[in-house]
Structures are given as structure tokens and as C-alpha cells.
Scaffold this motif. Structure first.
Motif, PDB file in Angstrom:
ATOM      1  N   LYS A   9       8.379  13.118  33.290  1.00  0.00           N
ATOM      2  CA  LYS A   9       9.546  13.579  32.528  1.00  0.00           C
ATOM      3  C   LYS A   9      10.501  14.381  33.425  1.00  0.00           C
ATOM      4  O   LYS A   9      11.708  14.420  33.176  1.00  0.00           O
TER       5      LYS A   9
ATOM      6  N   ALA B  96      13.542  13.111  27.422  1.00  0.00           N
ATOM      7  CA  ALA B  96      12.707  13.735  28.450  1.00  0.00           C
ATOM      8  C   ALA B  96      11.606  14.524  27.750  1.00  0.00           C
ATOM      9  O   ALA B  96      11.047  14.065  26.746  1.00  0.00           O
ATOM     10  N   SER B  97      11.304  15.724  28.224  1.00  0.00           N
ATOM     11  CA  SER B  97      10.321  16.589  27.564  1.00  0.00           C
ATOM     12  C   SER B  97      10.392  17.965  28.198  1.00  0.00           C
ATOM     13  O   SER B  97      10.628  18.082  29.410  1.00  0.00           O
TER      14      SER B  97
ATOM     15  N   ARG C 260       0.474   3.423  34.885  1.00  0.00           N
ATOM     16  CA  ARG C 260       0.944   3.088  33.539  1.00  0.00           C
ATOM     17  C   ARG C 260       1.973   4.103  33.030  1.00  0.00           C
ATOM     18  O   ARG C 260       3.010   3.730  32.478  1.00  0.00           O
TER      19      ARG C 260
ATOM     20  N   ALA D 152      11.024   5.275  24.499  1.00  0.00           N
ATOM     21  CA  ALA D 152       9.614   4.869  24.678  1.00  0.00           C
ATOM     22  C   ALA D 152       8.972   5.746  25.748  1.00  0.00           C
ATOM     23  O   ALA D 152       9.508   5.900  26.841  1.00  0.00           O
TER      24      ALA D 152
ATOM     25  N   GLY E 190       7.155  -1.088  29.796  1.00  0.00           N
ATOM     26  CA  GLY E 190       6.574  -1.027  31.135  1.00  0.00           C
ATOM     27  C   GLY E 190       6.647  -2.359  31.864  1.00  0.00           C
ATOM     28  O   GLY E 190       6.087  -2.497  32.951  1.00  0.00           O
TER      29      GLY E 190
ATOM     30  N   ARG F 164       7.727   4.375  15.383  1.00  0.00           N
ATOM     31  CA  ARG F 164       7.127   5.598  14.849  1.00  0.00           C
ATOM     32  C   ARG F 164       7.838   6.811  15.448  1.00  0.00           C
ATOM     33  O   ARG F 164       8.630   6.678  16.386  1.00  0.00           O
TER      34      ARG F 164
ATOM     35  N   ALA G 269      10.526   2.582  18.905  1.00  0.00           N
ATOM     36  CA  ALA G 269      11.143   3.093  17.678  1.00  0.00           C
ATOM     37  C   ALA G 269      10.370   2.775  16.411  1.00  0.00           C
ATOM     38  O   ALA G 269      10.891   2.934  15.317  1.00  0.00           O
TER      39      ALA G 269
ATOM     40  N   PRO H  18      12.556  17.386  24.120  1.00  0.00           N
ATOM     41  CA  PRO H  18      11.830  17.970  22.985  1.00  0.00           C
ATOM     42  C   PRO H  18      10.705  18.880  23.452  1.00  0.00           C
ATOM     43  O   PRO H  18      10.112  18.678  24.524  1.00  0.00           O
TER      44      PRO H  18
ATOM     45  N   ILE I 282       6.566  18.587  19.164  1.00  0.00           N
ATOM     46  CA  ILE I 282       7.080  17.866  17.997  1.00  0.00           C
ATOM     47  C   ILE I 282       5.922  17.183  17.288  1.00  0.00           C
ATOM     48  O   ILE I 282       5.066  16.563  17.941  1.00  0.00           O
TER      49      ILE I 282
ATOM     50  N   THR J 202       3.459  -2.499  19.941  1.00  0.00           N
ATOM     51  CA  THR J 202       2.459  -3.271  19.194  1.00  0.00           C
ATOM     52  C   THR J 202       2.553  -3.092  17.675  1.00  0.00           C
ATOM     53  O   THR J 202       2.008  -3.910  16.940  1.00  0.00           O
ATOM     54  N   SER J 203       3.218  -2.028  17.212  1.00  0.00           N
ATOM     55  CA  SER J 203       3.210  -1.713  15.768  1.00  0.00           C
ATOM     56  C   SER J 203       4.277  -2.512  15.021  1.00  0.00           C
ATOM     57  O   SER J 203       5.278  -1.956  14.540  1.00  0.00           O
TER      58      SER J 203
ATOM     59  N   ASP K 120       7.236  -4.538  25.744  1.00  0.00           N
ATOM     60  CA  ASP K 120       6.568  -3.466  26.487  1.00  0.00           C
ATOM     61  C   ASP K 120       7.564  -2.910  27.505  1.00  0.00           C
ATOM     62  O   ASP K 120       7.945  -3.610  28.451  1.00  0.00           O
TER      63      ASP K 120
ATOM     64  N   ILE L 173       9.727   9.960  16.950  1.00  0.00           N
ATOM     65  CA  ILE L 173      11.111  10.320  17.260  1.00  0.00           C
ATOM     66  C   ILE L 173      12.012   9.089  17.254  1.00  0.00           C
ATOM     67  O   ILE L 173      13.119   9.113  16.701  1.00  0.00           O
TER      68      ILE L 173
ATOM     69  N   THR M  39       4.285  14.530  15.925  1.00  0.00           N
ATOM     70  CA  THR M  39       4.213  13.063  15.853  1.00  0.00           C
ATOM     71  C   THR M  39       2.796  12.638  16.246  1.00  0.00           C
ATOM     72  O   THR M  39       1.948  13.470  16.560  1.00  0.00           O
TER      73      THR M  39
HETATM   74  P1  NAP Z   1       4.785   8.461  19.292  1.00  0.00           P
HETATM   75  O1  NAP Z   1       4.803   9.057  17.918  1.00  0.00           O
HETATM   76  O2  NAP Z   1       3.508   8.305  20.022  1.00  0.00           O
HETATM   77  O3  NAP Z   1       5.536   7.056  19.216  1.00  0.00           O
HETATM   78  C1  NAP Z   1       5.704   6.346  20.410  1.00  0.00           C
HETATM   79  C2  NAP Z   1       6.606   5.180  20.173  1.00  0.00           C
HETATM   80  O4  NAP Z   1       6.826   4.553  21.442  1.00  0.00           O
HETATM   81  C3  NAP Z   1       5.990   4.140  19.265  1.00  0.00           C
HETATM   82  O5  NAP Z   1       7.035   3.539  18.534  1.00  0.00           O
HETATM   83  C4  NAP Z   1       5.365   3.159  20.264  1.00  0.00           C
HETATM   84  O6  NAP Z   1       5.319   1.818  19.794  1.00  0.00           O
HETATM   85  C5  NAP Z   1       6.384   3.220  21.375  1.00  0.00           C
HETATM   86  N1  NAP Z   1       5.842   2.812  22.666  1.00  0.00           N
HETATM   87  C6  NAP Z   1       4.773   3.308  23.319  1.00  0.00           C
HETATM   88  N2  NAP Z   1       4.595   2.646  24.482  1.00  0.00           N
HETATM   89  C7  NAP Z   1       5.573   1.703  24.533  1.00  0.00           C
HETATM   90  C8  NAP Z   1       5.903   0.690  25.454  1.00  0.00           C
HETATM   91  N3  NAP Z   1       5.207   0.503  26.582  1.00  0.00           N
HETATM   92  N4  NAP Z   1       6.960  -0.118  25.166  1.00  0.00           N
HETATM   93  C9  NAP Z   1       7.671   0.041  24.026  1.00  0.00           C
HETATM   94  N5  NAP Z   1       7.403   0.988  23.125  1.00  0.00           N
HETATM   95  C10 NAP Z   1       6.364   1.804  23.379  1.00  0.00           C
HETATM   96  O7  NAP Z   1       5.729   9.312  20.282  1.00  0.00           O
HETATM   97  P2  NAP Z   1       6.880  10.391  19.995  1.00  0.00           P
HETATM   98  O8  NAP Z   1       6.236  11.713  19.923  1.00  0.00           O
HETATM   99  O9  NAP Z   1       7.793   9.940  18.959  1.00  0.00           O
HETATM  100  O10 NAP Z   1       7.597  10.351  21.436  1.00  0.00           O
HETATM  101  C11 NAP Z   1       8.820   9.685  21.667  1.00  0.00           C
HETATM  102  C12 NAP Z   1       9.370  10.201  22.979  1.00  0.00           C
HETATM  103  O11 NAP Z   1       9.531  11.616  22.907  1.00  0.00           O
HETATM  104  C13 NAP Z   1       8.465   9.930  24.191  1.00  0.00           C
HETATM  105  O12 NAP Z   1       9.260   9.607  25.304  1.00  0.00           O
HETATM  106  C14 NAP Z   1       7.784  11.267  24.400  1.00  0.00           C
HETATM  107  O13 NAP Z   1       7.367  11.443  25.722  1.00  0.00           O
HETATM  108  C15 NAP Z   1       8.888  12.215  24.007  1.00  0.00           C
HETATM  109  N6  NAP Z   1       8.427  13.557  23.654  1.00  0.00           N
HETATM  110  C16 NAP Z   1       7.616  13.766  22.570  1.00  0.00           C
HETATM  111  C17 NAP Z   1       7.211  15.050  22.296  1.00  0.00           C
HETATM  112  C18 NAP Z   1       6.302  15.383  21.137  1.00  0.00           C
HETATM  113  O14 NAP Z   1       5.795  16.511  21.069  1.00  0.00           O
HETATM  114  N7  NAP Z   1       6.062  14.472  20.221  1.00  0.00           N
HETATM  115  C19 NAP Z   1       7.616  16.116  23.107  1.00  0.00           C
HETATM  116  C20 NAP Z   1       8.431  15.855  24.180  1.00  0.00           C
HETATM  117  C21 NAP Z   1       8.838  14.575  24.448  1.00  0.00           C
HETATM  118  P3  NAP Z   1       3.983   1.270  19.025  1.00  0.00           P
HETATM  119  O15 NAP Z   1       4.016   1.925  17.677  1.00  0.00           O
HETATM  120  O16 NAP Z   1       4.210  -0.203  18.969  1.00  0.00           O
HETATM  121  O17 NAP Z   1       2.826   1.704  19.852  1.00  0.00           O
END
Ligand code: NAP
Length: 250
Positions: free
Chosen positions: A163, A144-145, A109, A90, A64, A14, A12, A189, A192, A37-38, A62, A16, A194
Motif C-alpha cells: 500500500k 491505499a491504506s 500474490r 481490488a 492479478g 463486497r 466490487a 482507509p 474498516i 470469484t463472488s 482477477d 468498500i 469488512t
Molecule cells: P473485502 O471486503 O475483502 O472485499 C474485497 C473485494 O475485492 C471483493 O469484492 C473481492 O472479490 C475483490 N478481490 C479480491 N481479490 C481480487 C482480485 N484478485 N481481482 C479482483 N477482485 C478481487 O475488502 P475491503 O475491506 O472492501 O477492501 C477493499 C480495498 O480497501 C482493498 O484494496 C483493501 O486493501 C483496502 N483497505 C481496506 C481496509 C479495511 O479495513 N477493510 C483498510 C484499508 C484499506 P470476491 O468477492 O470475488 O473475492
């Protein structure tokens, strides 16, 4: 602002997840802002929520790793009170890769964070929420996605398949805990805007694909968060096992 139970939002700092935290806090929930890590970005999300009169705290972990997941729930409840829900947000794509080039390290991973982490976080939530285990019920929303239905060909079949597992998990878990006061739904989604695309190695992906979305543009993290907030709310009291696309028709 009503007082509502605490929600854990994974990933959370960054994108979504951060948008979901802001909206749930505005709706009156204390929110546990998890990050990998952020640290500074997560603290900024917390500061924004506090400045708006809400309650929040940031928790590293983490998703994972089982020990981190267990620790997140313990720390969040100690700081913010009893759990009312979980947003399993996540998620990672791993690097762009055709299946012909996939490695066990990428698969392990991506599946560890997106699938095992989702299961184990839900397990921790159910143990606290289930009316059969002394809880007051609650809500789980999995992110999901649309990749699950589209397949991710040429980019990330590994991610899409993970997903797909999240969507099937949502249906099965919803039916499994429906009699225990817990609703389980997913938001799926589409494209999106991000950081996730740049993190995968495709910084131009949103600009390249946006015009092909039926609604003609990429979506925002806020638009996904609106759907999560709806599913979390009592307005969705009769909705469980649903997978809601937020994808502009993609
Ligand atoms: P993002 O901007 O890359 O942000 C990812 C977030 O997840 C960051 O807060 C990151 O933390 C955290 N994260 C990554 N690995 C982690 C771990 N191992 N443990 C805990 N936190 C972790 O991603 P987003 O686009 O917002 O995506 C959020 C969700 O929506 C994901 O499940 C993604 O698959 C899904 N989604 C996204 C899209 C899209 O187009 N953006 C579309 C469909 C689904 P750090 O900042 O500390 O790294």
C-alpha cells in the motif's frame, strides 16, 4: 439522475468496492462491478443499482492477471459506454505473517494484485482517458491504506509495503498525467468493518482494535465510499496527487 461516464470499480462484489459502486451509480455513473470469484454477490450489487434506477453490470476478472485486466476494460466499455474513471479498489492482505516467516508465494500474490494490478488497470484507463490519446480526460482513485504509514508490524508488513507503493504510485502518476486531463488521488482507509480481516485469518480484528482508533470506532465501507465519490466528482476538480485518510484519526 444526470448521465455521466462509466466508472470501472475493481473488487466490487463486497465491502468498500460494493459501497463505492452504489454511491457512484446514485450520482449518475454507469458502473462496471468487477469481482474475482463472488459472482452472486456482484450480481446482487448490480441488481440493487438497477432497482434504484442506475446502470451497472458485473464483470469477472482477477486483477492479478494482465489478460483479465485488459478484458475487463474492453467488456465494460462494450456494455456500458466510454470510460470516465477508475476506482482501483481490488486488494488483498494475504495471510497474517511476520517477516521472518514470509514466503515468495505470499509476496508475489499480494504484490501482483495490490501493486501490479493497480498499475495495469491505471494503464488501461489512461489509454482511454488521456486527452493526448484522443480521450476526454477522467479520474482515477486508488484505494491505499493507513497501513502504508503504520507499517503493519506483527501482522502484515507485506501488505503495508504494497500500500506504500500504491501511495507513491498515486503521487507520481498524478504528476505524470495532470496535463492529459486526468486527476489521480488515493483514499487511505483505516480500520474498516469488512470481510478483509476474517479473510486474513483475524475475524476478531475489528472488535479488538476499534477502541484504539482516536474516534473510538471502526469505519464503515460507506464512509470510505463517500470520500471516493467526492474525489471522483467535479467538487474535487483542483485536487490531484492527494492521499486522503479516512481513518478516524488512526
Ligand atoms: P473485502 O471486503 O475483502 O472485499 C474485497 C473485494 O475485492 C471483493 O469484492 C473481492 O472479490 C475483490 N478481490 C479480491 N481479490 C481480487 C482480485 N484478485 N481481482 C479482483 N477482485 C478481487 O475488502 P475491503 O475491506 O472492501 O477492501 C477493499 C480495498 O480497501 C482493498 O484494496 C483493501 O486493501 C483496502 N483497505 C481496506 C481496509 C479495511 O479495513 N477493510 C483498510 C484499508 C484499506 P470476491 O468477492 O470475488 O473475492
Amino acid at each position: 439522475m444526470d448521465t455521466k461516464p462509466m466508472i470501472v470499480v475493481t473488487g466490487a462484489s463486497r465491502g468498500i468496492g460494493a459501497a463505492v459502486c452504489r454511491k457512484l451509480a446514485r450520482a449518475g455513473h454507469p458502473v462496471a462491478v468487477n469481482y474475482a470469484t463472488s459472482h452472486d454477490a456482484a450480481e446482487r450489487v448490480v441488481a440493487e443499482i438497477l432497482a434504484a434506477g442506475g446502470r451497472a453490470a458485473a464483470f469477472p476478472g482477477d486483477m492479478g492477471r494482465e489478460a483479465d485486466i485488459v478484458g475487463l476494460f474492453t467488456a465494460a466499455e462494450a456494455a456500458l459506454g466510454p470510460l470516465g474513471g477508475l476506482v482501483n479498489n481490488a486488494g488483498i492482505t494475504g495471510p497474517l505473517s511476520r517477516v521472518a516467516d514470509i514466503t515468495p508465494a505470499i509476496l508475489e500474490r499480494v504484490l501482483a494484485v495490490n501493486v501490479t494490478g493497480c498499475f495495469l488497470a491505471a494503464r488501461e484507463a489512461i489509454r482511454r482517458l488521456s486527452t493526448k490519446m484522443g480521450g476526454n480526460g477522467g479520474v482515477i482513485v486508488n484505494i491505499a491504506s493507513r497501513a502504508a504509514g503504520l507499517g503493519g508490524a506483527g501482522e502484515w508488513v507485506h501488505y503495508a509495503a504494497s500500500k506504500g507503493a500504491v501511495e507513491t504510485f498515486t503521487i507520481g502518476l498524478a504528476r505524470e498525467v495532470a496535463g492529459e486531463g486526468i486527476r489521480v488521488n488515493a483514499v487511505s482507509p483505516g480500520l474498516i468493518d469488512t470481510d478483509i480481516h476474517a479473510s486474513a485469518g483475524a475475524p476478531d480484528r475489528v472488535a479488538r482494535l476499534a477502541a484504539g482508533v482516536p474516534l473510538g470506532r471502526a469505519g464503515s465501507a460507506d464512509e470510505v465510499a463517500d470520500a471516493v465519490q467526492f474525489l471522483m466528482s467535479d467538487q474535487a476538480a483542483y485536487i490531484t496527487g492527494a492521499i486522503l485518510p479516512v481513518s478516524g484519526g488512526r
